[in-house]
Design an enzyme around this catalytic site. Structure first.
Site, PDB file in Angstrom:
ATOM      1  N   GLY A  46       0.846  -1.195   0.000  1.00  0.00           N
ATOM      2  CA  GLY A  46       0.000   0.000   0.000  1.00  0.00           C
ATOM      3  C   GLY A  46       0.877   1.239   0.000  1.00  0.00           C
ATOM      4  O   GLY A  46       2.062   1.163   0.336  1.00  0.00           O
ATOM      5  N   GLN A  51       2.967   9.947   1.912  1.00  0.00           N
ATOM      6  CA  GLN A  51       4.298   9.319   1.982  1.00  0.00           C
ATOM      7  C   GLN A  51       5.223   9.749   0.850  1.00  0.00           C
ATOM      8  O   GLN A  51       6.426   9.524   0.926  1.00  0.00           O
ATOM      9  CB  GLN A  51       4.171   7.789   1.940  1.00  0.00           C
ATOM     10  N   CYS A 104       6.051  -0.538   7.403  1.00  0.00           N
ATOM     11  CA  CYS A 104       5.704   0.706   6.706  1.00  0.00           C
ATOM     12  C   CYS A 104       6.897   1.151   5.885  1.00  0.00           C
ATOM     13  O   CYS A 104       8.028   1.133   6.371  1.00  0.00           O
ATOM     14  CB  CYS A 104       5.336   1.786   7.728  1.00  0.00           C
ATOM     15  N   LEU A 105       6.641   1.544   4.635  1.00  0.00           N
ATOM     16  CA  LEU A 105       7.727   1.987   3.760  1.00  0.00           C
ATOM     17  C   LEU A 105       8.390   3.255   4.301  1.00  0.00           C
ATOM     18  O   LEU A 105       9.527   3.560   3.947  1.00  0.00           O
ATOM     19  CB  LEU A 105       7.198   2.220   2.338  1.00  0.00           C
ATOM     20  N   HIS A 146      -4.295   1.507   7.912  1.00  0.00           N
ATOM     21  CA  HIS A 146      -2.904   1.983   7.940  1.00  0.00           C
ATOM     22  C   HIS A 146      -2.727   3.150   6.948  1.00  0.00           C
ATOM     23  O   HIS A 146      -2.124   4.166   7.278  1.00  0.00           O
ATOM     24  CB  HIS A 146      -1.985   0.796   7.599  1.00  0.00           C
ATOM     25  N   GLU A 147      -3.293   3.008   5.749  1.00  0.00           N
ATOM     26  CA  GLU A 147      -3.158   4.065   4.727  1.00  0.00           C
ATOM     27  C   GLU A 147      -3.971   5.308   5.096  1.00  0.00           C
ATOM     28  O   GLU A 147      -3.517   6.436   4.885  1.00  0.00           O
ATOM     29  CB  GLU A 147      -3.576   3.561   3.347  1.00  0.00           C
ATOM     30  N   HIS A 150      -2.093   7.474   7.395  1.00  0.00           N
ATOM     31  CA  HIS A 150      -1.101   8.334   6.723  1.00  0.00           C
ATOM     32  C   HIS A 150      -1.757   9.625   6.237  1.00  0.00           C
ATOM     33  O   HIS A 150      -1.165  10.698   6.329  1.00  0.00           O
ATOM     34  CB  HIS A 150      -0.482   7.627   5.517  1.00  0.00           C
TER      35      HIS A 150
HETATM   36  O1  GNR Z   1       4.047  -2.725   2.623  1.00  0.00           O
HETATM   37  C1  GNR Z   1       3.382  -2.580   3.647  1.00  0.00           C
HETATM   38  N1  GNR Z   1       3.062  -3.673   4.391  1.00  0.00           N
HETATM   39  C2  GNR Z   1       2.154  -3.643   5.447  1.00  0.00           C
HETATM   40  C3  GNR Z   1       2.101  -4.755   6.293  1.00  0.00           C
HETATM   41  C4  GNR Z   1       1.193  -4.779   7.330  1.00  0.00           C
HETATM   42  C5  GNR Z   1       0.327  -3.734   7.532  1.00  0.00           C
HETATM   43  C6  GNR Z   1       0.381  -2.616   6.703  1.00  0.00           C
HETATM   44  C7  GNR Z   1       1.284  -2.577   5.676  1.00  0.00           C
HETATM   45  S1  GNR Z   1       1.317  -1.202   4.621  1.00  0.00           S
HETATM   46  C8  GNR Z   1       2.976  -1.227   4.067  1.00  0.00           C
HETATM   47  C9  GNR Z   1       3.212  -0.166   3.001  1.00  0.00           C
HETATM   48  C10 GNR Z   1       3.048   1.198   3.616  1.00  0.00           C
HETATM   49  O2  GNR Z   1       3.860   1.724   4.324  1.00  0.00           O
HETATM   50  N2  GNR Z   1       1.917   1.809   3.393  1.00  0.00           N
HETATM   51  O3  GNR Z   1       1.669   3.002   3.949  1.00  0.00           O
HETATM   52 NI    NI Z   2       2.853   3.021   5.798  1.00  0.00          NI
END
Ligand code: GNR
Ligand code: NI
Length: 179
Positions: A46, A51, A104-105, A146-147, A150
């Site tokens: 995601g 980001q 998270c990236l 999660h997104e 952000h």
């Molecule tokens: O790549 C991602 N893996 C992930 C694993 C578990 C819960 C959420 C994520 S999202 C993350 C990519 C990211 O940072 N998205 O904002």
């Molecule tokens: Ni993230």
């Protein structure tokens, strides 16, 4: 094809709050396309516009893992299942919770268990400006939440204990110094 720079904590731009997209035009279509390029390149599932330093509310998600090769010695094939969410809004969250080890990236190579509502209902626009509403569960529900965090300037570190957060922040600072 354009790969954008992914901001990492503690970059203050990750605390910005996204503004709704006004008109879904070629500019927005280019942002979506570049966000997919960036997400696939970084091997994430995601990516939220915040980001990559963009303040318009856009999220891309693709949970699909690479398929096994067709023949021995072959390359795994990416089986893509891209999802685009413009101006996404969570309209309902379940009482029951779910714990998932999140990455998270923007917080490279660090993972933590995060508890969130197990299911959520999301409202959004697609690239043709058509409105949708749908309930998600499992990893999709976790990823959507999660997104959406952000887009509100929140990262998973804000959901865990101060001790764990400080440990991760210290590790990131150390790794950055060594690099
Ligand atoms: O790549 C991602 N893996 C992930 C694993 C578990 C819960 C959420 C994520 S999202 C993350 C990519 C990211 O940072 N998205 O904002
Ligand atoms: Ni993230």
């Amino acid at each position: 094809m354009a790969i954008m720079e992914i901001l990492e904590v503690p970059d203050p731009r990750l605390k910005k709050i996204a503004k709704p997209v006004d008109t879904i035009d070629d500019g927005v279509r280019k942002i979506v396309s570049d966000m997919f390029d960036t997400m696939y390149d970084a091997r994430g599932i995601g990516l939220a516009s915040i980001q990559v330093g963009i303040e318009q509310a856009v999220v891309v998600i693709d949970l699909q893992e690479d398929e096994p090769p067709l023949e021995e010695g072959g390359e795994p094939r990416p089986a893509r299942q891209p999802h685009v969410f413009i101006n996404p809004e969570i309209v309902w969250q379940s009482e029951d919770l779910n714990t998932y080890t999140e990455g998270c990236l923007s917080i490279p190579e660090n993972y933590a268990d995060v508890e969130r509502p197990a299911r959520c209902r999301l409202k959004w626009l697609d690239l043709d400006s058509v409105a949708h509403e749908k309930e998600f569960d499992g990893l999709m529900s976790t990823c959507v939440q999660h997104e959406l965090d952000h887009l509100a300037g929140i990262v998973f570190l804000d959901h865990i204990s101060r001790l764990k957060r400080d440990m991760i922040l210290k590790k990131l600072a150390k790794a950055r110094k060594a690099a």
